[in-house]
Write a protein that holds these residues in place. Sequence first.
Motif, short mmCIF file in Angstrom:
data_model
loop_
_atom_site.label_atom_id
_atom_site.label_comp_id
_atom_site.label_asym_id
_atom_site.label_seq_id
_atom_site.Cartn_x
_atom_site.Cartn_y
_atom_site.Cartn_z
N GLY A 55 0.88 -1.30 -0.09
CA GLY A 55 -0.12 -0.08 0.00
C GLY A 55 0.80 1.41 -0.12
N VAL A 56 2.08 1.07 -0.23
CA VAL A 56 2.97 2.37 -0.01
C VAL A 56 3.93 2.30 -1.31
N CYS A 57 4.93 3.22 -1.31
CA CYS A 57 5.67 3.63 -2.55
C CYS A 57 6.81 2.32 -2.85
N THR A 58 7.88 2.37 -1.88
CA THR A 58 9.02 1.69 -2.12
C THR A 58 8.74 0.25 -2.54
N PRO A 59 8.18 -0.53 -1.38
CA PRO A 59 7.81 -2.04 -1.73
C PRO A 59 7.04 -2.15 -2.89
N SER A 60 6.05 -1.47 -3.29
CA SER A 60 5.42 -1.59 -4.27
C SER A 60 6.24 -1.66 -5.82
N ARG A 61 7.13 -0.53 -5.66
CA ARG A 61 7.79 -0.20 -6.93
C ARG A 61 9.12 -1.34 -7.21
N ALA A 62 9.49 -1.90 -5.83
CA ALA A 62 10.32 -2.77 -5.79
C ALA A 62 9.90 -4.21 -6.73
N SER A 63 8.38 -4.27 -6.35
CA SER A 63 7.81 -5.61 -6.97
C SER A 63 7.75 -5.23 -8.30
N LEU A 64 7.44 -4.25 -9.01
CA LEU A 64 7.27 -3.96 -10.43
C LEU A 64 8.84 -4.27 -11.13
N ILE A 65 9.76 -3.69 -10.31
CA ILE A 65 10.97 -3.68 -11.08
C ILE A 65 11.73 -5.30 -10.75
N THR A 66 11.29 -6.02 -9.85
CA THR A 66 12.01 -7.38 -9.94
C THR A 66 11.19 -8.50 -10.06
N GLY A 67 9.88 -8.43 -10.28
CA GLY A 67 9.00 -9.38 -10.46
C GLY A 67 8.62 -10.05 -9.05
N CYS A 68 8.92 -9.45 -8.10
CA CYS A 68 8.90 -10.58 -6.52
C CYS A 68 8.18 -9.73 -5.45
N TYR A 69 7.70 -10.14 -4.59
CA TYR A 69 7.24 -9.66 -3.50
C TYR A 69 8.28 -8.98 -2.87
N SER A 70 7.99 -7.77 -2.22
CA SER A 70 9.10 -6.97 -1.54
C SER A 70 9.65 -7.72 -0.52
N GLN A 71 8.78 -8.49 0.24
CA GLN A 71 9.44 -9.37 1.32
C GLN A 71 10.43 -10.25 0.69
N ARG A 72 10.59 -10.57 -0.65
CA ARG A 72 11.41 -11.57 -0.77
C ARG A 72 12.70 -10.88 -1.26
N VAL A 73 12.73 -9.65 -1.60
CA VAL A 73 14.02 -8.87 -2.09
C VAL A 73 14.38 -8.05 -0.85
N GLY A 74 13.77 -8.03 0.41
CA GLY A 74 14.07 -7.26 1.51
C GLY A 74 13.69 -5.99 1.19
N MET A 75 12.85 -5.37 0.46
CA MET A 75 12.53 -3.99 0.45
C MET A 75 11.24 -3.54 1.11
N HIS A 76 10.81 -4.53 2.05
CA HIS A 76 9.22 -4.16 2.64
C HIS A 76 9.40 -3.26 4.02
N ARG A 77 10.86 -3.43 4.33
CA ARG A 77 11.18 -2.43 5.86
C ARG A 77 12.74 -2.24 5.99
N ASN A 78 12.98 -1.63 6.87
CA ASN A 78 14.41 -1.64 6.97
C ASN A 78 14.60 -0.94 8.43
N PRO A 79 15.36 -1.16 9.34
CA PRO A 79 15.73 -0.60 10.60
C PRO A 79 15.81 0.97 10.64
N ARG A 80 16.55 1.49 9.36
CA ARG A 80 16.61 2.93 9.53
C ARG A 80 15.40 3.75 9.06
N ASP A 81 14.81 3.31 7.89
CA ASP A 81 13.66 4.00 7.33
C ASP A 81 12.18 3.44 7.65
N GLY A 82 12.06 2.33 7.92
CA GLY A 82 10.54 1.96 8.16
C GLY A 82 10.19 1.25 6.87
N HIS A 83 9.01 1.65 6.39
CA HIS A 83 8.36 0.99 5.34
C HIS A 83 8.46 1.57 3.85
N VAL A 84 9.23 2.86 3.72
CA VAL A 84 9.56 3.32 2.63
C VAL A 84 10.89 4.07 2.72
#
Length: 490
Positions: free
Chosen positions: A77-106
């Motif tokens: 429902g938000v920018c970064t993980p959504s865009r990661a899926s279009l670019i990689t063909g994968c769920y953002s959880q698979r490529v680690g782009m769903h969250r990180n300890p510094r930025d949260g979800h985007v």
Amino acid sequence: MTRRNALLFVTLASLFVFVRPGISAELPERPNFIVVFCDNLGYGDIEPFGSTLHRTPHLNRMATQGRKFTHFCVTAGVCTPSRASLITGCYSQRVGMHRNPRDGHVLRPISPYGLNPDEITIAETLKEQGYATAIIGKWHLGDQPEFLPTRQGFDFFFGVPYSDDMTQTVGQRLGDRLDGKHWPPLPLMENEVVVEAPCDRNGLTKRYTERAMQWIQEHREEPFFLYFPQAMPGSTKTPFSSEAFRGKSKNGPWGDSIEELDWSIGQMMDQLIELGLASKTLVIWTSDNGAPINRDLNDLSRGSNRPLHGRGYTTSEGAFRVPTLMWQPGHVQAGTVCDELVSTMDLLPTFTKLAGGELPQDRTIDGHNIAPLIYSQPDATSPYEAFYYYHQDQLQAVRSGPWKLFLPIDPSAGHPHLRKNAPPQTLLFHLYDDVSCRHNVAAEHPDVVGRLMRLAEAAREDLGDKGRPGKGQRTIGKIDGVPEPQTMTR
């Protein structure tokens, strides 16, 4: 009639002969690809999907001459993980782009994180097949040099590295949080150089369109892929638009920005026709997630996801299901509708296959080849046995066929039906019979609930769940040194 209009009339008349509804089109060979990816545009924000507030004549034309997808989903429902899926063909959880300890979800400015360069992107698979590649617009998958589009398969980049609301002024208000006091003026970049800071957000749609059309003109003699992630309507309460559109809609800045987006796609479609590229180019027009909408559902000044339930930034249908049109005269059947579930993850495998390539065999790609659905092949159906709705690292829902099950979990923020820390509850909706998700029928269908519960467990095993790593997850990219802001002086 001007010469330009006469040319368009003759060209469209000749195309009409070949795009009558009901005639199955053959798969094209090595088409060009254009993906227009709006920012926070809602399901009900354009006329082909029911808007009576915004004027979108060019999108109406695109729908009349092309194919409407009513169950086209993003993966977040938000920018970064959504865009990661279009670019990689994968769920953002698979490529680690769903969250990180510094930025949260985007991702935020000056983050050490970004899309891992070891991932294979849609631009890289197409470059292998001899395609020219460009991104014009919003990236939001890392602003450090190692993560920029030019290091991820794109020959050319013109745009902003993150969201248009991540300005220096906003950073100053954040202070030490997210290193806000170090955020630079919003940078407009060409390749890896900042060319304007702060960039003029009112002019972004117009400038992006002009630069995109220039790039198409320059690459008209070769196969090309243009990723065109528009900045608008964007994440601010008052979206931006150029003087020609500002104050002209019936819905304030939100409507102004949408009507300029409609102008933009009209310009591009006309150019493709004039250049003789329309039948050779698959154009996809969609959004990265649903509109944020207002608490007062009758106030549409922050978008509409009608008739779907919920707002952007959640796991609701209004966040995950986005308005999608596909256009390729002579190949995509005119005036048709696809009600099958497909997603942005499917673009990489579909484009790769149509371009004559093969998917990488050394990793999991979650998307599927949906060319049979795009081109109305007989008996084509959704390739998904299961589709997963994550809020960051929490699996909240799973869909299979017409059924969407919200799992009996302790909900985190972002749950569209339950408040945070509410008692766990099982919710089951039939997405075709109950488009607004008003009727929980879990008690009437225990067999469906059980089957979707088992599918959910398979996702947890592979992609993880809150506090539980998945066996199929890969790592996000992270630089070794200290991240630097993108500034004019770098």
